[in-house]
Design an enzyme around this catalytic site. Sequence first.
Site, PDB file in Angstrom:
ATOM      1  N   GLY A  21       0.523  -1.054   0.150  1.00 22.91           N
ATOM      2  CA  GLY A  21       0.153  -0.064   0.153  1.00 22.91           C
ATOM      3  C   GLY A  21       0.730   1.407  -0.242  1.00 22.91           C
ATOM      4  O   GLY A  21       2.136   0.947  -0.438  1.00 22.91           O
ATOM      5  N   GLY A  22       0.596   2.407   0.300  1.00 24.52           N
ATOM      6  CA  GLY A  22       1.009   3.258   0.210  1.00 24.52           C
ATOM      7  C   GLY A  22       2.278   3.381   1.008  1.00 24.52           C
ATOM      8  O   GLY A  22       2.223   4.663   1.112  1.00 24.52           O
ATOM      9  N   VAL A  26       3.379  -6.612   2.532  1.00 25.64           N
ATOM     10  CA  VAL A  26       2.701  -7.220   3.515  1.00 25.64           C
ATOM     11  C   VAL A  26       3.767  -8.710   3.111  1.00 25.64           C
ATOM     12  O   VAL A  26       3.334  -8.718   2.177  1.00 25.64           O
ATOM     13  CB  VAL A  26       1.479  -7.765   3.887  1.00 25.64           C
ATOM     14  CG1 VAL A  26       0.912  -8.568   4.571  1.00 25.64           C
ATOM     15  CG2 VAL A  26       0.697  -6.411   4.901  1.00 25.64           C
ATOM     16  N   ASP A 146     -12.198   3.349  10.044  1.00 28.00           N
ATOM     17  CA  ASP A 146     -11.851   3.205   9.148  1.00 28.00           C
ATOM     18  C   ASP A 146     -12.567   1.452   8.351  1.00 28.00           C
ATOM     19  O   ASP A 146     -11.709   1.162   7.774  1.00 28.00           O
ATOM     20  CB  ASP A 146     -10.513   2.996   8.899  1.00 28.00           C
ATOM     21  CG  ASP A 146     -10.048   3.333   6.927  1.00 28.00           C
ATOM     22  OD1 ASP A 146     -10.407   3.048   6.876  1.00 28.00           O
ATOM     23  OD2 ASP A 146      -8.315   3.162   6.411  1.00 28.00           O
TER      24      ASP A 146
END
Length: 318
Positions: A21-22, A26, A146
Amino acid sequence: MRLEPPIPFGPWLLRERIGVGGMAEVFRAVRTDQGPAGGTEVAIKRLLPHVAQEETVRELFAREAEALERITHPNVVAILDHGESRELPWLAMELIEGASLREVLGDRGAQADLAARLPVRVALHLAAEVARGLAAAWRVAVVHRDISPTNIQITSDGRVKLVDFGIARLAGAAGHSQGSVRGKLAYLSPEQAEGGLVDGQTDLFALGVVIYELIVGTPPYQGEDRGAVLDRVIRAGLPDQPLFTAVRPFSRRPPAELDAAAIVAACAPVDQSAVKALVGALLSRDRRQRPITGEAAAAAIGDILGEGDDGVGAAHAR
């Protein structure tokens, strides 16, 4: 991306990069002392080098570790360890074999009638599991902030796991002042959009958005730009369009995480007025109209599905 040979990283051997991601990536990994060919696999989440020295990013990452250490529940991803190697902070978590709810739904595309929709019983079963995970978090003073299909994982045997507590609010922790807007725009609550205080009912509002999207195929609050979406979020409530329409459950073959037995079990009718009332309450601007706890939300869903039989859950239990 499979790593051949596995790459040593602190106490871990990284076998495969399974996501990025940003801020973080992982890996599928095992402990170094278990050897490259054996051992129990875990998920290693580590900060990307270009953000690893940013104080705010490191604080968010540390907050996620603290949040997960507080929570022990089958509907929340389990943390196993955390640390730092080569100046890169990392978390070791249980490895979830499955897919995110976003992957289950697929890309919505431009036409709503092509969007993947779930049978109502499937949607409600998944929502009840999320509500139970949220309840466990709130019991230890953690607010996720979130909740969205991206952060809801469905395991290969149909269990639901909440993940990504990176912007969670922890009671007693610093850095949770009013005025900061965090979270995915379409899933914000009115109080988040206005920079107000958040609590567990903030997560329940986002759960209402998710249920709506699972049933209708698109989130309830959309607009041509960020300002238009925020305006709709702040006004809240159920949109004017019908919650129930004649739709096909999936625009393509159902994923393995929602197996055939579960889909068949989910086809029994539900009280549409009760579902509409529940989603309307979750999406209320007035927090007093929302269920007071995650347990209350899960119980309300259970009442709709039929006491002692949540359809999908029964199918997976067989």
